[in-house]
Motif scaffolding. Structure first.
Motif, PDB file in Angstrom:
ATOM      1  N   THR A   1      34.073  23.862  28.516  1.00  0.00           N
ATOM      2  CA  THR A   1      33.714  24.925  29.351  1.00  0.00           C
ATOM      3  C   THR A   1      33.495  24.413  30.651  1.00  0.00           C
ATOM      4  OG1 THR A   1      32.423  25.879  27.355  1.00  0.00           O
ATOM      5  CG2 THR A   1      31.603  26.426  29.678  1.00  0.00           C
TER       6      THR A   1
ATOM      7  N   TYR B   1      32.228  25.193  34.698  1.00  0.00           N
ATOM      8  CA  TYR B   1      31.367  26.114  35.524  1.00  0.00           C
ATOM      9  C   TYR B   1      31.820  25.519  36.928  1.00  0.00           C
ATOM     10  CZ  TYR B   1      28.607  26.774  31.377  1.00  0.00           C
ATOM     11  OH  TYR B   1      28.119  26.984  29.922  1.00  0.00           O
TER      12      TYR B   1
ATOM     13  N   ALA C   1      37.092  35.023  44.570  1.00  0.00           N
ATOM     14  CA  ALA C   1      36.512  35.644  43.443  1.00  0.00           C
ATOM     15  C   ALA C   1      37.154  36.946  43.383  1.00  0.00           C
ATOM     16  CB  ALA C   1      35.249  35.477  43.174  1.00  0.00           C
TER      17      ALA C   1
ATOM     18  N   LYS D   1      39.752  38.103  40.346  1.00  0.00           N
ATOM     19  CA  LYS D   1      39.473  39.178  39.370  1.00  0.00           C
ATOM     20  C   LYS D   1      40.463  40.509  39.565  1.00  0.00           C
ATOM     21  CE  LYS D   1      34.415  38.829  39.940  1.00  0.00           C
ATOM     22  NZ  LYS D   1      33.299  39.408  40.394  1.00  0.00           N
TER      23      LYS D   1
ATOM     24  N   ALA E   1      43.501  39.013  37.650  1.00  0.00           N
ATOM     25  CA  ALA E   1      43.278  38.993  36.150  1.00  0.00           C
ATOM     26  C   ALA E   1      43.467  40.461  35.542  1.00  0.00           C
ATOM     27  CB  ALA E   1      41.907  38.392  36.024  1.00  0.00           C
TER      28      ALA E   1
ATOM     29  N   SER F   1      40.776  38.768  31.239  1.00  0.00           N
ATOM     30  CA  SER F   1      39.655  38.577  31.627  1.00  0.00           C
ATOM     31  C   SER F   1      39.773  37.632  32.818  1.00  0.00           C
ATOM     32  CB  SER F   1      38.758  37.992  30.575  1.00  0.00           C
ATOM     33  OG  SER F   1      38.902  36.721  30.137  1.00  0.00           O
ATOM     34  N   LEU F   2      38.687  37.421  33.434  1.00  0.00           N
ATOM     35  CA  LEU F   2      38.703  36.663  34.586  1.00  0.00           C
ATOM     36  C   LEU F   2      38.649  35.100  33.963  1.00  0.00           C
ATOM     37  CD1 LEU F   2      38.464  35.589  37.643  1.00  0.00           C
ATOM     38  CD2 LEU F   2      35.916  35.984  37.618  1.00  0.00           C
ATOM     39  N   SER F   3      38.000  34.957  33.059  1.00  0.00           N
ATOM     40  CA  SER F   3      37.788  33.590  32.499  1.00  0.00           C
ATOM     41  C   SER F   3      39.222  33.122  31.908  1.00  0.00           C
ATOM     42  CB  SER F   3      36.778  33.655  31.466  1.00  0.00           C
ATOM     43  OG  SER F   3      36.643  32.119  30.648  1.00  0.00           O
ATOM     44  N   ALA F   4      39.937  34.195  31.184  1.00  0.00           N
ATOM     45  CA  ALA F   4      41.118  33.748  30.750  1.00  0.00           C
ATOM     46  C   ALA F   4      42.367  33.298  31.793  1.00  0.00           C
ATOM     47  CB  ALA F   4      41.603  34.904  29.947  1.00  0.00           C
ATOM     48  N   TYR F   5      42.028  34.593  32.889  1.00  0.00           N
ATOM     49  CA  TYR F   5      43.289  34.151  34.048  1.00  0.00           C
ATOM     50  C   TYR F   5      42.932  32.799  34.650  1.00  0.00           C
ATOM     51  CZ  TYR F   5      45.729  35.064  37.951  1.00  0.00           C
ATOM     52  OH  TYR F   5      46.743  35.154  39.255  1.00  0.00           O
ATOM     53  N   ALA F   6      41.579  32.566  35.010  1.00  0.00           N
ATOM     54  CA  ALA F   6      41.323  31.264  35.393  1.00  0.00           C
ATOM     55  C   ALA F   6      41.807  30.201  34.489  1.00  0.00           C
ATOM     56  CB  ALA F   6      40.031  31.092  36.024  1.00  0.00           C
ATOM     57  N   ALA F   7      41.815  30.241  33.212  1.00  0.00           N
ATOM     58  CA  ALA F   7      41.891  29.076  32.309  1.00  0.00           C
ATOM     59  C   ALA F   7      43.496  29.075  32.429  1.00  0.00           C
ATOM     60  CB  ALA F   7      41.515  29.444  31.097  1.00  0.00           C
TER      61      ALA F   7
END
Length: 75
Positions: free
Chosen positions: A3, A5, A14, A18, A21, A27-33
């Motif tokens: 994880t 941060y 940001a 968003k 994504a 999701s933002l998290s999936a896109y960033a990953a």
């Protein structure tokens, strides 16, 4: 999985992430990953330079041939 941060991300960055994504249905998290995976898969500039230095260039064009070709292209 690890994880991460990320602090101090500019609001404009940001918001753009968003939007991108959402456009991809992620999701933002999936896109960033996914974007981080793309970045990590690319060689660094230092790796590219090292790879180029290891190449055998004996069969390549001479400096004079390159200069001549550039000059011809400008005419």
């Amino acid at each position: 999985m690890t994880t991460l941060y990320i602090r101090d991300v500019d609001e404009g960055v940001a918001e753009e992430l968003k939007l991108r994504a959402a456009a991809e249905g992620m999701s933002l998290s999936a896109y960033a990953a996914a974007q981080l995976a793309v970045i990590a898969s690319r060689p660094t500039n230092a790796q590219v330079v090292a790879r180029l230095r290891r190449r055998d260039r004996r069969d390549g064009p001479t400096a004079q041939q390159i200069v001549s070709a550039v000059r011809e292209g400008r005419e």
